[in-house]
Scaffold this motif. Structure first.
Motif, short mmCIF file in Angstrom:
data_model
loop_
_atom_site.label_atom_id
_atom_site.label_comp_id
_atom_site.label_asym_id
_atom_site.label_seq_id
_atom_site.Cartn_x
_atom_site.Cartn_y
_atom_site.Cartn_z
N ASN A 156 -8.12 -1.86 2.02
CA ASN A 156 -9.43 -1.28 1.75
C ASN A 156 -9.39 -0.48 0.45
N THR A 157 -10.27 -0.83 -0.46
CA THR A 157 -10.27 -0.15 -1.77
C THR A 157 -10.74 1.29 -1.68
N GLU A 158 -11.53 1.63 -0.65
CA GLU A 158 -12.04 2.99 -0.54
C GLU A 158 -11.04 3.91 0.15
N THR A 159 -10.45 3.45 1.26
CA THR A 159 -9.52 4.31 2.00
C THR A 159 -8.06 4.05 1.65
N ALA A 160 -7.78 2.96 0.92
CA ALA A 160 -6.40 2.58 0.57
C ALA A 160 -5.54 2.34 1.80
N TYR B 9 0.85 -1.19 0.00
CA TYR B 9 0.00 0.00 0.00
C TYR B 9 0.89 1.23 0.00
#
Length: 491
Positions: free
Chosen positions: A317-321, A268
């Motif tokens: 998490n794809t939304e918050t990275a 990430y």
């Protein structure tokens, strides 16, 4: 000052010289005058440094000029040394400055910054010490170096200290076995530890109690006698639904950390923003089974292990990275003897697997699509069991013999030439019609079985041609039948 020299009678031995004795009565006299007088009595060529100052008071009787000279030097904190027939007297600082030498000490196993403070304490006031540190990014600075500029005595002390402190570190070989055991819903631990310990007859010491208590921590630690350690692992694999995830052997230096990971690393991005710039970096989330071990070896052979096992799962998490992690971990320090095993259990991991079955197109319709699809959630629980066995280097004779056998077994090929099987001594062999036959008649009816060398001739030699067997010869050559009293005969 009152001083006189009294001469004794010569010794009766042939060629012996008379020994002169002096008596000194000194009352606040300059040390330079006293040294000059004693040099005349001893017929010595004397040079006194301008830095020699001071006054002394003494009363010496019946001493040789040499003994009196040394006593005056010790009282006045002076140093004398001889060079080219001349006796020089000076202060310790001047002596160190006149006789100072430059020595370079390359360091192999200890850091220069660790010994710099101790070395500076051994130097004289005029001595100096410099260090050069190694740099992994500079190929011209590959080792630590200590440079000392001082007199002979401080240099000898520094050399003795470095000879004792710059020693190769101890090493320990850690044999690890990581097992995964599938659990049932009605059990918290999938292993009947009491039954297994009783079967293998191990000396067990439980370090953390409460693995049968629902309110207790999940992980527990057990010390096991290393003599039956392999039997414990084999019994664990045969009595439970266990599979081996990894069986690594890690050679670790004393005080260094070793890490074993079975899983994956999820990357990430991390952005660091300042007033003038913005930097982006990539970090990784380690999930799966992660084991960190830091050994410390004492002089009596004990090994203190700092063990930190962790069983985790996670995702980005794809939304918050940002990374999300679910983990079960424990950390402890355990002192064990050489070849004493350690078992870590109770690291339980739960997973929810969702399976969906649907009719194409109809199952994707809004609201009514649920009528054409089926979802099932399967919950699975697994326990991770970790066993550790430290062996301090160098090995004991038994461990060294076992290590040599494993190396020989790994280096011996299975086949050579045109798929000719190689002899592998020490390995169990299943019954075979040619190499290890099992017969039905007594052994005196046939011939002895062929040896391993006949099955696998040495490399570079051609296999022998098979001999013609007479038709009346039965059983065929190479078969070895057991006796009629053998219990392995099938009725």
């Amino acid at each position: 000052m009152v001083a006189h020299a009294a001469a004794t009678a010569p010794s009766r031995g042939a060629g012996s010289a008379a020994r002169r004795l002096v008596s000194l009565h000194l009352d606040d006299v300059e040390v330079r005058k006293v040294l000059e007088m004693l040099s005349r009595e001893g017929n010595e060529n004397l040079l006194v440094s301008p830095g020699v100052r001071g006054r002394i008071t003494a009363d010496l009787r019946g001493m040789s000029p040499e003994e009196a000279f040394q006593s005056i030097l010790k009282l006045s904190n002076l140093v004398a040394y001889r060079e080219r027939g001349i006796l020089f007297v000076c202060t310790p600082e001047e002596h160190a400055q006149a006789t100072r030498m430059l020595r370079v000490f390359p360091l192999d196993h200890v850091a220069a910054t660790d010994v710099e403070g101790a070395v500076r304490g051994m130097l004289s006031p005029a001595g100096k010490c410099y260090i050069t540190q190694s740099d992994p990014e500079d190929n011209r600075r590959t080792r630590d170096v200590l440079v000392v500029d001082d007199g002979p005595d401080p240099l000898r002390r520094v050399e003795q200290y470095l000879r004792q402190i710059d020693q190769p570190p101890l090493q320990v070989l850690i044999e690890a076995h990581i097992l995964q055991i599938d659990l049932k819903d009605d059990k918290r631990s999938g292993v009947n530890w009491e039954h297994i310990f009783r079967v293998v007859n191990n000396d067990v010491t439980l370090k953390v109690q409460g693995f049968a208590n629902p309110a207790a921590p999940q992980a527990f630690f057990v010390n096991i006698n290393g003599s039956n350690f392999d039997a414990l692992i084999e019994c664990l694999q045969t009595t439970t639904d266990a599979k081996t995830l990894a069986s690594p052997k890690v050679l670790v230096l004393n005080g260094q950390k070793a890490q074993i990971q079975i899983g994956e690393r999820l990357g990430y991005r991390v952005v660091t923003t300042t007033e003038t710039s913005s930097m982006e970096d990539v970090k990784f989330l380690e999930v799966g089974v992660v084991l960190e071990v830091t050994p410390r070896i004492s002089r009596d052979g004990h090994v203190t292990l700092r063990v930190k096992p962790k069983v985790s799962s996670g995702k980005i998490n794809t939304e918050t990275a940002l990374p999300e992690e679910k983990t079960t971990q424990a950390e402890t320090d355990v002192m064990m003897n050489d070849c004493q095993g350690m078992l870590i259990g109770g690291l339980i991991q739960e997973k929810d697997d969702t399976q969906q079955s649907k009719i194409p197109f109809l199952g994707d319709l809004w609201l009514v699509g649920r009528l054409f699809q089926k979802q099932a959630v399967t919950k699975s629980r697994a326990e991770i069991v970790i066993t550790l066995l430290p062996r301090v280097m160098p090995y004991t004779p038994d461990d060294a013999a076992r290590e040599r056998f494993e190396v020989q077994r790994a280096e011996t090929p299975l086949f050579h030439g045109a798929l000719e099987r190689c002899a592998r001594p020490g390995e169990a062999m299943l019954p075979d019609a040619v190499r290890n036959p099992r017969g039905l008649l007594p052994p005196h009816w046939g011939h002895q079985p062929r040896s391993a060398e006949s099955v696998c001739p040495p490399q570079g030699s051609s296999p022998e041609e098979p001999e013609a067997v007479p038709s009346a010869s039965f059983p065929p050559r190479g078969l070895d039948f057991p006796s009629l009293e053998d219990h392995s005969i099938i009725s």
